[in-house]
Design a protein around this motif. Structure first.
Motif, PDB file in Angstrom:
ATOM      1  N   HIS A  86       0.807  -1.223   0.000  1.00  0.00           N
ATOM      2  CA  HIS A  86       0.000   0.000   0.000  1.00  0.00           C
ATOM      3  C   HIS A  86       0.841   1.274   0.000  1.00  0.00           C
ATOM      4  O   HIS A  86       0.297   2.369  -0.102  1.00  0.00           O
ATOM      5  CB  HIS A  86      -0.960   0.006   1.188  1.00  0.00           C
ATOM      6  N   GLY A  87       2.142   1.138   0.153  1.00  0.00           N
ATOM      7  CA  GLY A  87       3.014   2.305   0.136  1.00  0.00           C
ATOM      8  C   GLY A  87       2.937   3.147   1.396  1.00  0.00           C
ATOM      9  O   GLY A  87       3.407   4.282   1.417  1.00  0.00           O
ATOM     10  N   ALA A  88       2.377   2.609   2.466  1.00  0.00           N
ATOM     11  CA  ALA A  88       2.134   3.403   3.670  1.00  0.00           C
ATOM     12  C   ALA A  88       3.366   3.600   4.549  1.00  0.00           C
ATOM     13  O   ALA A  88       3.435   4.575   5.296  1.00  0.00           O
ATOM     14  CB  ALA A  88       1.035   2.746   4.495  1.00  0.00           C
ATOM     15  N   ALA A  89       4.352   2.739   4.472  1.00  0.00           N
ATOM     16  CA  ALA A  89       5.500   2.806   5.381  1.00  0.00           C
ATOM     17  C   ALA A  89       6.492   3.902   5.027  1.00  0.00           C
ATOM     18  O   ALA A  89       7.308   4.296   5.857  1.00  0.00           O
ATOM     19  CB  ALA A  89       6.216   1.459   5.409  1.00  0.00           C
ATOM     20  N   TRP A  90       6.436   4.420   3.827  1.00  0.00           N
ATOM     21  CA  TRP A  90       7.399   5.426   3.395  1.00  0.00           C
ATOM     22  C   TRP A  90       7.261   6.737   4.164  1.00  0.00           C
ATOM     23  O   TRP A  90       8.227   7.483   4.321  1.00  0.00           O
ATOM     24  CB  TRP A  90       7.233   5.675   1.899  1.00  0.00           C
ATOM     25  N   ALA A  91       6.090   7.048   4.645  1.00  0.00           N
ATOM     26  CA  ALA A  91       5.854   8.311   5.353  1.00  0.00           C
ATOM     27  C   ALA A  91       6.694   8.419   6.613  1.00  0.00           C
ATOM     28  O   ALA A  91       7.119   9.518   6.979  1.00  0.00           O
ATOM     29  CB  ALA A  91       4.371   8.444   5.697  1.00  0.00           C
ATOM     30  N   VAL A  92       6.953   7.312   7.267  1.00  0.00           N
ATOM     31  CA  VAL A  92       7.710   7.345   8.516  1.00  0.00           C
ATOM     32  C   VAL A  92       9.113   7.907   8.284  1.00  0.00           C
ATOM     33  O   VAL A  92       9.605   8.708   9.070  1.00  0.00           O
ATOM     34  CB  VAL A  92       7.778   5.938   9.144  1.00  0.00           C
ATOM     35  N   LEU A  93       9.748   7.501   7.200  1.00  0.00           N
ATOM     36  CA  LEU A  93      11.080   8.017   6.890  1.00  0.00           C
ATOM     37  C   LEU A  93      11.052   9.533   6.692  1.00  0.00           C
ATOM     38  O   LEU A  93      11.940  10.242   7.157  1.00  0.00           O
ATOM     39  CB  LEU A  93      11.634   7.337   5.645  1.00  0.00           C
ATOM     40  N   LEU A  94      10.032  10.003   5.996  1.00  0.00           N
ATOM     41  CA  LEU A  94       9.900  11.433   5.750  1.00  0.00           C
ATOM     42  C   LEU A  94       9.579  12.188   7.042  1.00  0.00           C
ATOM     43  O   LEU A  94      10.126  13.259   7.299  1.00  0.00           O
ATOM     44  CB  LEU A  94       8.812  11.667   4.706  1.00  0.00           C
ATOM     45  N   GLU A  95       8.729  11.621   7.884  1.00  0.00           N
ATOM     46  CA  GLU A  95       8.383  12.245   9.178  1.00  0.00           C
ATOM     47  C   GLU A  95       9.606  12.462  10.051  1.00  0.00           C
ATOM     48  O   GLU A  95       9.689  13.445  10.775  1.00  0.00           O
ATOM     49  CB  GLU A  95       7.418  11.349   9.957  1.00  0.00           C
ATOM     50  N   GLU A  96      10.545  11.543  10.003  1.00  0.00           N
ATOM     51  CA  GLU A  96      11.726  11.612  10.869  1.00  0.00           C
ATOM     52  C   GLU A  96      12.853  12.451  10.285  1.00  0.00           C
ATOM     53  O   GLU A  96      13.880  12.646  10.943  1.00  0.00           O
ATOM     54  CB  GLU A  96      12.218  10.190  11.157  1.00  0.00           C
ATOM     55  N   MET A  97      12.657  12.989   9.082  1.00  0.00           N
ATOM     56  CA  MET A  97      13.684  13.824   8.462  1.00  0.00           C
ATOM     57  C   MET A  97      13.822  15.135   9.228  1.00  0.00           C
ATOM     58  O   MET A  97      12.832  15.767   9.587  1.00  0.00           O
ATOM     59  CB  MET A  97      13.306  14.100   7.012  1.00  0.00           C
ATOM     60  N   GLU A  98      15.058  15.537   9.488  1.00  0.00           N
ATOM     61  CA  GLU A  98      15.340  16.781  10.196  1.00  0.00           C
ATOM     62  C   GLU A  98      15.349  17.941   9.194  1.00  0.00           C
ATOM     63  O   GLU A  98      15.978  17.852   8.147  1.00  0.00           O
ATOM     64  CB  GLU A  98      16.698  16.693  10.880  1.00  0.00           C
ATOM     65  N   ILE A  99      14.639  19.010   9.546  1.00  0.00           N
ATOM     66  CA  ILE A  99      14.657  20.228   8.714  1.00  0.00           C
ATOM     67  C   ILE A  99      14.909  21.434   9.609  1.00  0.00           C
ATOM     68  O   ILE A  99      14.710  21.388  10.821  1.00  0.00           O
ATOM     69  CB  ILE A  99      13.359  20.404   7.903  1.00  0.00           C
ATOM     70  N   ALA A 100      15.335  22.522   8.966  1.00  0.00           N
ATOM     71  CA  ALA A 100      15.645  23.753   9.724  1.00  0.00           C
ATOM     72  C   ALA A 100      14.379  24.481  10.124  1.00  0.00           C
ATOM     73  O   ALA A 100      13.354  24.383   9.545  1.00  0.00           O
ATOM     74  CB  ALA A 100      16.499  24.662   8.866  1.00  0.00           C
TER      75      ALA A 100
END
Length: 100
Positions: A86-100
């Motif tokens: 379903h492609g649902a697990a990819w969001a977790v990687l993006l959620e944990e990305m550090e941004i300024a």
């Protein structure tokens, strides 16, 4: 630096057909949208998912306070090697990305 998931209202990923994934970053308001849109580069997302940035489609939808990325699936949906149908697990990687 802050994790994207702590700023965004919701980060989700899902299929966009058998060959593509789409990731949506929903923001609480215009200020959060502007911050995320400015801080989150397409090259950063490409590096996170280990793909060429020319293969990513980016959509900044200011009227909805949404930043969207679409990218090719690493495997065709439903094949034997597909571990996330379903492609649902990819969001977790993006959620944990550090941004300024």
């Amino acid at each position: 630096m802050t994790e994207l998931g702590h700023i965004a209202q919701k980060v989700r990923s899902k299929n966009a057909g058998p060959f593509w994934l789409t990731m949506d970053i929903f923001c609480w308001n215009r200020a959060d949208f502007d911050r995320i849109s400015a801080a989150l580069g397409t090259d950063q997302v490409a590096a996170l998912f280990r793909i060429d940035s020319t293969n990513i489609k980016r959509f900044d939808i200011a009227d909805l306070n949404v930043v969207k990325f679409s990218l090719p699936r690493p495997t065709i949906q439903g094949t034997r090697s597909d571990r996330d149908m379903h492609g649902a697990a990819w969001a977790v990687l993006l959620e944990e990305m550090e941004i300024a």
